[in-house]
Design a protein around this motif. Structure first.
Motif, PDB file in Angstrom:
ATOM      1  N   ILE A 105       0.851  -1.208   0.000  1.00  0.00           N
ATOM      2  CA  ILE A 105       0.000   0.000   0.000  1.00  0.00           C
ATOM      3  C   ILE A 105       0.883   1.254   0.000  1.00  0.00           C
ATOM      4  CG2 ILE A 105      -1.601   1.355   1.443  1.00  0.00           C
ATOM      5  CD1 ILE A 105      -2.895  -1.351   2.227  1.00  0.00           C
ATOM      6  N   ALA A 106       1.935   1.228   0.822  1.00  0.00           N
ATOM      7  CA  ALA A 106       2.865   2.373   0.875  1.00  0.00           C
ATOM      8  C   ALA A 106       3.513   2.593  -0.489  1.00  0.00           C
ATOM      9  CB  ALA A 106       3.933   2.114   1.932  1.00  0.00           C
ATOM     10  N   CYS A 107       3.892   1.501  -1.135  1.00  0.00           N
ATOM     11  CA  CYS A 107       4.524   1.568  -2.458  1.00  0.00           C
ATOM     12  C   CYS A 107       3.556   2.174  -3.476  1.00  0.00           C
ATOM     13  CB  CYS A 107       4.937   0.151  -2.874  1.00  0.00           C
ATOM     14  SG  CYS A 107       5.886   0.095  -4.387  1.00  0.00           S
ATOM     15  N   PHE A 108       2.301   1.715  -3.430  1.00  0.00           N
ATOM     16  CA  PHE A 108       1.271   2.231  -4.349  1.00  0.00           C
ATOM     17  C   PHE A 108       1.071   3.737  -4.151  1.00  0.00           C
ATOM     18  CE2 PHE A 108      -3.274   3.328  -4.848  1.00  0.00           C
ATOM     19  CZ  PHE A 108      -3.423   3.091  -6.207  1.00  0.00           C
ATOM     20  N   ILE A 109       0.939   4.159  -2.886  1.00  0.00           N
ATOM     21  CA  ILE A 109       0.745   5.591  -2.591  1.00  0.00           C
ATOM     22  C   ILE A 109       1.924   6.400  -3.122  1.00  0.00           C
ATOM     23  CG2 ILE A 109       0.645   7.305  -0.721  1.00  0.00           C
ATOM     24  CD1 ILE A 109      -0.938   5.263   0.926  1.00  0.00           C
ATOM     25  N   ASP A 110       3.138   5.915  -2.864  1.00  0.00           N
ATOM     26  CA  ASP A 110       4.350   6.639  -3.248  1.00  0.00           C
ATOM     27  C   ASP A 110       4.437   6.815  -4.764  1.00  0.00           C
ATOM     28  OD1 ASP A 110       6.794   7.868  -2.334  1.00  0.00           O
ATOM     29  OD2 ASP A 110       7.852   6.233  -3.322  1.00  0.00           O
ATOM     30  N   LYS A 190     -13.716  -0.143   3.622  1.00  0.00           N
ATOM     31  CA  LYS A 190     -14.102   1.114   2.962  1.00  0.00           C
ATOM     32  C   LYS A 190     -13.255   2.278   3.485  1.00  0.00           C
ATOM     33  CE  LYS A 190     -18.203   4.027   2.333  1.00  0.00           C
ATOM     34  NZ  LYS A 190     -19.585   4.243   2.793  1.00  0.00           N
ATOM     35  N   THR A 191     -12.999   2.263   4.793  1.00  0.00           N
ATOM     36  CA  THR A 191     -12.163   3.308   5.402  1.00  0.00           C
ATOM     37  C   THR A 191     -10.764   3.293   4.787  1.00  0.00           C
ATOM     38  OG1 THR A 191     -13.383   2.993   7.469  1.00  0.00           O
ATOM     39  CG2 THR A 191     -11.325   4.225   7.609  1.00  0.00           C
ATOM     40  N   LEU A 192     -10.214   2.098   4.582  1.00  0.00           N
ATOM     41  CA  LEU A 192      -8.873   1.966   4.002  1.00  0.00           C
ATOM     42  C   LEU A 192      -8.833   2.522   2.581  1.00  0.00           C
ATOM     43  CD1 LEU A 192      -5.962   0.802   4.052  1.00  0.00           C
ATOM     44  CD2 LEU A 192      -6.910  -1.342   3.230  1.00  0.00           C
ATOM     45  N   VAL A 193      -9.829   2.167   1.761  1.00  0.00           N
ATOM     46  CA  VAL A 193      -9.865   2.622   0.360  1.00  0.00           C
ATOM     47  C   VAL A 193      -9.944   4.144   0.305  1.00  0.00           C
ATOM     48  CG1 VAL A 193     -11.216   2.577  -1.778  1.00  0.00           C
ATOM     49  CG2 VAL A 193     -10.880   0.468  -0.479  1.00  0.00           C
ATOM     50  N   ILE A 194     -10.848   4.727   1.103  1.00  0.00           N
ATOM     51  CA  ILE A 194     -11.009   6.193   1.122  1.00  0.00           C
ATOM     52  C   ILE A 194      -9.739   6.854   1.659  1.00  0.00           C
ATOM     53  CG2 ILE A 194     -12.350   8.116   2.089  1.00  0.00           C
ATOM     54  CD1 ILE A 194     -14.042   6.530   0.173  1.00  0.00           C
ATOM     55  N   LYS A 195      -9.115   6.218   2.652  1.00  0.00           N
ATOM     56  CA  LYS A 195      -7.896   6.764   3.262  1.00  0.00           C
ATOM     57  C   LYS A 195      -6.776   6.858   2.223  1.00  0.00           C
ATOM     58  CE  LYS A 195      -6.210   7.966   7.296  1.00  0.00           C
ATOM     59  NZ  LYS A 195      -6.939   8.650   8.348  1.00  0.00           N
ATOM     60  N   VAL A 196      -6.567   5.760   1.500  1.00  0.00           N
ATOM     61  CA  VAL A 196      -5.478   5.709   0.513  1.00  0.00           C
ATOM     62  C   VAL A 196      -5.735   6.703  -0.624  1.00  0.00           C
ATOM     63  CG1 VAL A 196      -4.375   4.243  -1.232  1.00  0.00           C
ATOM     64  CG2 VAL A 196      -4.796   3.338   1.055  1.00  0.00           C
ATOM     65  N   CYS A 197      -6.954   6.680  -1.178  1.00  0.00           N
ATOM     66  CA  CYS A 197      -7.273   7.617  -2.273  1.00  0.00           C
ATOM     67  C   CYS A 197      -7.239   9.064  -1.772  1.00  0.00           C
ATOM     68  CB  CYS A 197      -8.658   7.307  -2.838  1.00  0.00           C
ATOM     69  SG  CYS A 197      -8.774   5.663  -3.558  1.00  0.00           S
ATOM     70  N   GLY A 198      -7.739   9.271  -0.561  1.00  0.00           N
ATOM     71  CA  GLY A 198      -7.780  10.621   0.010  1.00  0.00           C
ATOM     72  C   GLY A 198      -6.407  11.207   0.240  1.00  0.00           C
ATOM     73  N   VAL A 199      -5.478  10.384   0.733  1.00  0.00           N
ATOM     74  CA  VAL A 199      -4.127  10.906   1.021  1.00  0.00           C
ATOM     75  C   VAL A 199      -3.378  11.212  -0.278  1.00  0.00           C
ATOM     76  CG1 VAL A 199      -2.788   8.742   1.201  1.00  0.00           C
ATOM     77  CG2 VAL A 199      -2.185  10.670   2.618  1.00  0.00           C
ATOM     78  N   ILE A 200      -3.638  10.434  -1.312  1.00  0.00           N
ATOM     79  CA  ILE A 200      -3.026  10.724  -2.619  1.00  0.00           C
ATOM     80  C   ILE A 200      -3.512  12.084  -3.114  1.00  0.00           C
ATOM     81  CG2 ILE A 200      -3.023  10.028  -5.064  1.00  0.00           C
ATOM     82  CD1 ILE A 200      -3.055   7.087  -4.042  1.00  0.00           C
ATOM     83  N   CYS A 201      -4.832  12.309  -3.036  1.00  0.00           N
ATOM     84  CA  CYS A 201      -5.401  13.588  -3.481  1.00  0.00           C
ATOM     85  C   CYS A 201      -4.873  14.761  -2.655  1.00  0.00           C
ATOM     86  CB  CYS A 201      -6.926  13.547  -3.381  1.00  0.00           C
ATOM     87  SG  CYS A 201      -7.692  12.435  -4.550  1.00  0.00           S
ATOM     88  N   SER A 202      -4.731  14.568  -1.337  1.00  0.00           N
ATOM     89  CA  SER A 202      -4.274  15.662  -0.459  1.00  0.00           C
ATOM     90  C   SER A 202      -2.840  16.070  -0.783  1.00  0.00           C
ATOM     91  CB  SER A 202      -4.334  15.223   1.011  1.00  0.00           C
ATOM     92  OG  SER A 202      -5.604  14.797   1.346  1.00  0.00           O
ATOM     93  N   VAL A 203      -1.964  15.075  -0.945  1.00  0.00           N
ATOM     94  CA  VAL A 203      -0.541  15.378  -1.179  1.00  0.00           C
ATOM     95  C   VAL A 203      -0.349  15.966  -2.579  1.00  0.00           C
ATOM     96  CG1 VAL A 203       1.791  14.421  -1.307  1.00  0.00           C
ATOM     97  CG2 VAL A 203       0.222  13.609   0.448  1.00  0.00           C
ATOM     98  N   VAL A 204      -1.010  15.356  -3.575  1.00  0.00           N
ATOM     99  CA  VAL A 204      -0.889  15.881  -4.948  1.00  0.00           C
ATOM    100  C   VAL A 204      -1.534  17.260  -5.040  1.00  0.00           C
ATOM    101  CG1 VAL A 204      -1.522  15.480  -7.369  1.00  0.00           C
ATOM    102  CG2 VAL A 204      -0.800  13.570  -5.953  1.00  0.00           C
TER     103      VAL A 204
END
Length: 773
Positions: A105-110, A190-204
């Protein structure tokens, strides 16, 4: 008249408001909660009153103590030594899986953040270059603001409308979960999916946030899911790891998941274990330490390996974490004994700035609770912050006159020339026109003279307020990296100022070294972690030399910060009115006893109880109890019955669902005996009592609780002091503690809320209101 209060919770949609029940007097007095002001047209509250001297009754406790009833003991006795060995191997396999999936998951986010941010900055840079010569840079500003706002709006909509619990870093929620509080929806898929997508959007989207904090929450969700061998969200049961379907086992795996998250974020496996110990886990043992370390190591290795494949350097394991501080060479970065007081002074400054950050964020959060409580308003605020962040960054870069020569071997990712001469780049752009992780690394490692003092001063000031405004928005975001970036900026500024004071100082006052110390001081001042943060910083920098200075700096920052304000995570836990139990009871609480603390009268059940009585008790919404002492009449006289066990609401619901009645057992000899598996299959989402149909005839039946109750619940006498009750409750992870008299008759019940409502305030021991918020 009852107070009417409403608070935004981590899991509520905030459309309704509730009334507070019976008030508990404060030992030192307290303000009354303010009533709601309503919008007469819509009937919705314009302002939500907030009173921090409240303790919410809606949070339930987790069962961290095993229910040793007859079913459990029979199963344990039937298991062979080999079966126990297989369970132990399963625990190691689960920890390995947790580490592997968290690393992925960390790799995907990065990778996704790097790709999207790269495209965004390339487009904006080309636009700025084109309009610098032709004029009309306002178009570049609009483009930057629109791109940022679009990403942030997408992330905020996902969080605000679909899963509000995914907002923020998730660390306060995981702390509460490991403390024994059931936070609704905190470890859902569902929390995990929203968390991962949400953090990508926030950082980008260019917000002043980091992707490291949410990794801890993501790791915890992965652990909670994997360890159960099924997904309740997807309604898929893989029929594996069924033995671990209870809170006790799940808690240990969630500790491992949180540690794996830290390990993936910072490339710090030991730091991850210590983080889990210091900040999260309330319960610990030696084998758990080993398994958590194993999960952390696998997590780091997985991230490392897949990033090496992505960078076409397969086998070159040089990317241990999402943030790589780079290596600090000992020769160039040594320190002298006389510098330690300087470092400690910086620690004190970090503590002061951290306390200011927390103070401002505290009042901002209260403002959000009162006024920004609808999802649409939360999205609008997030978009506004994104646009303001882009505008501030653009203005700072535009008016900056700090031009630096661009060396042939430069490490700048997106150097902006703007109004600088050819062969030069704008230094302010290096700090703002980049992802926060890259900005931290450039502050640590860029050579002397890369930044001037004015640039760093202005950057620190603006980024401090932007980060403070951003934390608490309805987006998935962490506070680690912004804190490090603020600290690195003012730390480097300190190094530059020291070097300018004397000619000899320029030899030892390396700005990169002071940037590292400043980063540690600022982060320590905000989150107040000591042990784990010292090791995380040491592992992330790859240099043990700085162990002592970082430890002293963090200790100083914590001592100074704690004098003014609590840590950021503790503040947010308190603002949500969570019944969080600290390590020790309040210092001045020895004069209180179990008699004063306990809840009474208690609803008790007979060992053989009428089904109708049980259904009525469970259906009573005014007394939403979860634990019921089971009593037995020892004599025919009217003497009060004596305690013989304890049974939980969830167990009674399973018994009613399977219709385990005495009469049916007699009439149907072929009826299958209820097993522990039936309780595990219903865990963790036990059906509500309203969904279970009990006919009028069945109401007249009897239910024998002997086999299912816990016959050996923990009890304390009436005169036990509060610290002793607290120690027993906290150390054993209890949910209910029965208070009995000399004759073993039930007098009361101590729950988490009874203990959490006593805390040390500014004027001594205070008692909080209990509110159904």
């Amino acid at each position: 008249m009852a107070n009417i209060t409403k608070k935004v919770s981590w899991s509520s949609r905030c459309d309704e408001f509730g009334a507070v029940g019976e008030e508990t007097p404060l030992l030192n007095g307290s303000d009354q909660a303010r009533p709601l002001r309503q919008d007469s047209a819509s009937g919705r509250p314009k302002e939500i009153a907030h009173n921090e001297k409240l303790l919410s009754l809606k949070f339930e406790s987790l069962d961290y103590d095993n229910i040793e009833n007859q079913l459990f003991l029979e199963e344990e006795r039937r298991m062979s030594f080999l079966a126990f060995r297989c369970l132990e191997i399963s625990r190691w396999v689960i920890c390995g899986l947790i580490g592997f999936l968290t690393g992925l998951i960390a790799c995907f986010i990065d990778i996704v953040v790097e790709q999207l941010a790269g495209i965004k900055y390339k487009v904006i840079k080309e636009n700025i270059v084109r309009f610098t010569e032709a004029g009309g840079l306002s178009i570049s500003l609009i483009l930057w603001a629109v791109l940022n706002s679009s990403f942030v709006m997408l992330g905020a909509i996902m969080v605000a409308f679909f899963e509000p619990i995914a907002a923020g870093s998730g660390i306060p929620q995981i702390k509460c979960y490991l403390n024994g509080v059931k936070i609704p929806r905190v470890v859902r898929l569902k929390t995990l999916v929203i968390k991962v997508c949400g953090v990508i959007c926030s950082v980008v989207g260019g917000l002043a946030v980091g992707k490291e904090g949410p990794m801890i929450h993501s790791g915890a969700v992965v652990a909670a899911g994997v360890s159960q061998g099924r997904s309740t969200s997807l309604k898929r049961d893989f029929k594996i790891f069924e033995y671990f379907r209870r809170d006790t086992e799940k808690r240990d795996f969630v500790s491992a998941g949180a540690a794996a998250g830290v390990s993936a974020a910072f490339g710090a496996p030991v730091g991850g274990v210590l983080f889990s110990l210091e900040e999260g886990a309330s319960f610990w043992n030696q084998m758990l330490t080993w398994r958590i370390f194993f999960a952390s190591m696998i997590s780091t290795f997985t991230l490392n390996f897949f990033l090496s494949v992505y960078h076409n350097k397969t086998g070159d394991l040089s990317n241990p974490g999402l943030i790589n501080f780079g290596s600090f060479e000992s020769e160039a970065m040594g320190y002298n004994l006389y510098e330690i007081p300087l470092f400690m002074a910086m620690g004190a400054l970090g503590g002061l700035l951290g306390a200011l950050f927390n103070f401002l964020n505290y009042w901002l959060t209260i403002f959000r609770i009162r006024y920004v409580h609808r999802p649409c308003l939360q999205v609008m605020e997030a978009v506004l912050v994104a646009a303001v962040t882009a505008a501030v960054a653009f203005i700072m870069i535009y008016f900056s006159v700090d031009c630096q020569p661009l060396a042939p071997d430069h490490t700048e990712e997106y150097p902006l020339q703007l109004f600088c001469a050819d062969g030069e780049y704008n230094s302010m752009a290096t700090a703002f026109f980049n992802t926060p992780e890259r900005s931290v690394r450039s502050l640590f490692h860029n050579p002397r003279g890369t930044y001037n003092a004015l640039t760093l001063g202005l950057f620190t000031l603006t980024y401090f307020f932007l980060a403070c405004w951003t934390y608490g928005l309805s987006v998935s975001a962490g506070v680690f990296i912004p804190s490090l970036l603020i600290g690195a900026a003012w730390g480097r500024l300190c190094g530059i100022l020291l070097a300018s004071t004397t000619s000899t100082a320029s030899t030892w006052a390396d700005p990169g070294k002071y940037a590292l110390i400043g980063a540690a001081a600022q982060l320590g001042g905000i989150v107040r972690m000591t042990l784990s943060l010292t090791v995380i910083m040491m592992e992330a920098t790859g240099n043990v030399t700085y162990g002592l200075p970082i430890m002293l700096v963090l200790m100083t920052a914590k001592i100074v910060g704690d004098y003014f304000q609590e840590g950021l995570y503790d503040i947010h836990i308190k603002l949500q009115s969570v019944p969080f139990l600290h390590w020790e009871a309040p210092a001045t609480s020895h004069w209180l006893t179990a008699r004063e603390v306990m809840s009474s009268p208690v609803i008790c059940l007979n060992r053989i109880e009428k089904v109708g009585t049980i259904v009525d008790i469970l259906s009573n919404t005014s007394t939403n109890h979860n634990g019921f002492p089971v009593v037995v009449q020892v004599s025919v006289d009217d003497e009060p019955a004596k305690l013989c066990g304890l049974i939980l609401r969830s167990q009674l619901i399973v018994l009613l669902k399977h219709k385990v009645f005495v009469e049916l057992a007699r009439s149907r000899l072929t009826q299958r005996k209820l097993q522990l598996k039936d309780f595990r299959d219903a865990y963790p989402r036990f059906p509500p009592i309203q969904s279970i149909h009990v006919s009028q005839d069945e109401r007249e039946c009897m239910m024998d609780l002997t086999e299912f109750m816990n016959p050996t619940p923990y009890t304390v006498p009436l005169e036990t002091s509060l610290p002793r009750v607290f120690k027993l409750f906290r150390a054993l992870g209890l949910r209910h503690l029965v208070v009995v008299d000399d004759e073993n008759r039930v007098n009361g019940l101590v729950t988490r809320k009874d203990l959490a409502r006593y805390h040390l305030g500014k004027h001594g021991l205070e008692e909080l209101h209990l509110a159904q918020t």
